[in-house]
Design an enzyme around this catalytic site. Structure first.
Site, PDB file in Angstrom:
ATOM      1  N   HIS A  58      59.639  76.999  21.997  1.00  0.00           N
ATOM      2  CA  HIS A  58      58.193  76.888  22.187  1.00  0.00           C
ATOM      3  C   HIS A  58      57.606  76.001  21.089  1.00  0.00           C
ATOM      4  CE1 HIS A  58      57.636  80.881  24.623  1.00  0.00           C
ATOM      5  NE2 HIS A  58      58.637  80.132  25.080  1.00  0.00           N
ATOM      6  N   GLU A  60      55.200  76.533  19.038  1.00  0.00           N
ATOM      7  CA  GLU A  60      54.976  77.251  17.788  1.00  0.00           C
ATOM      8  C   GLU A  60      56.270  77.407  16.990  1.00  0.00           C
ATOM      9  OE1 GLU A  60      52.301  79.397  20.896  1.00  0.00           O
ATOM     10  OE2 GLU A  60      54.203  78.286  20.872  1.00  0.00           O
ATOM     11  N   CYS A  88      52.649  83.540  22.491  1.00  0.00           N
ATOM     12  CA  CYS A  88      53.299  84.660  23.166  1.00  0.00           C
ATOM     13  C   CYS A  88      53.770  85.661  22.103  1.00  0.00           C
ATOM     14  CB  CYS A  88      54.480  84.161  24.004  1.00  0.00           C
ATOM     15  SG  CYS A  88      55.909  83.632  23.012  1.00  0.00           S
ATOM     16  N   CYS A  91      56.500  84.171  19.683  1.00  0.00           N
ATOM     17  CA  CYS A  91      55.972  83.229  18.699  1.00  0.00           C
ATOM     18  C   CYS A  91      55.097  83.937  17.675  1.00  0.00           C
ATOM     19  CB  CYS A  91      55.198  82.117  19.392  1.00  0.00           C
ATOM     20  SG  CYS A  91      56.260  81.048  20.392  1.00  0.00           S
TER      21      CYS A  91
END
Length: 149
Positions: A58, A60, A88, A91
């Site tokens: 992701h 992040e 999420c 993260c």
């Protein structure tokens, strides 16, 4: 929030939006992230889950790794993460372990955002600001998924 702080948040969120647009061009889910520390951009990334065949890639997560490498340490307590969509739980957990000082996000994620599933996962001292350039961030996601369907 002061006008100066709002302008700074929007300036860095626009950088994150640029990353999200690059992700969309690469057929990645259009989420971008920027980590700033003391006025210096340490990381500017986007989702790479498709490119790397890695569900943990992701924006992040990429940003945390790049920022920690730039600083030479794992703690980001003096840093701000600007991300186009609410992190999420995975993260947010990583951001908690990194002790990020501040998280600024654009659009909330009612379906998969950390605040729905794990609202306490961030470090207790982390400041959170949501809704920065929210409409632009949300529209980018909606347009991407509309084209996919």
């Amino acid at each position: 929030m002061t006008d100066e702080e709002r302008q700074k948040n929007e300036r860095y969120m626009r950088r994150a939006l640029d990353e999200a647009q690059q992700a969309a061009a690469e057929q990645e889910i259009p989420i971008g992230a920027v980590v700033v520390c003391k006025g210096r951009i340490l990381a500017q990334t986007h989702n790479l889950t498709e490119t790397l065949c890695d569900v943990t890639a992701h924006a992040e997560m990429q940003a945390i790794t790049a920022a920690a490498n730039a600083l030479g340490g794992k703690y980001l307590n003096e840093c701000t993460l600007y991300v186009t969509v609410e992190p999420c739980p995975m993260c947010a957990g990583a951001l908690g372990w990194a002790q990020i000082g501040r998280v600024v996000y654009g659009a909330a994620d009612e379906k998969r955002g950390y605040s729905r599933y794990a609202p306490q996962v961030l470090h207790p001292k982390t400041e959170v600001v949501g809704g920065v350039l929210e409409d632009e961030c949300r529209t980018l996601m909606q347009d991407f998924f509309r084209e996919k369907r």
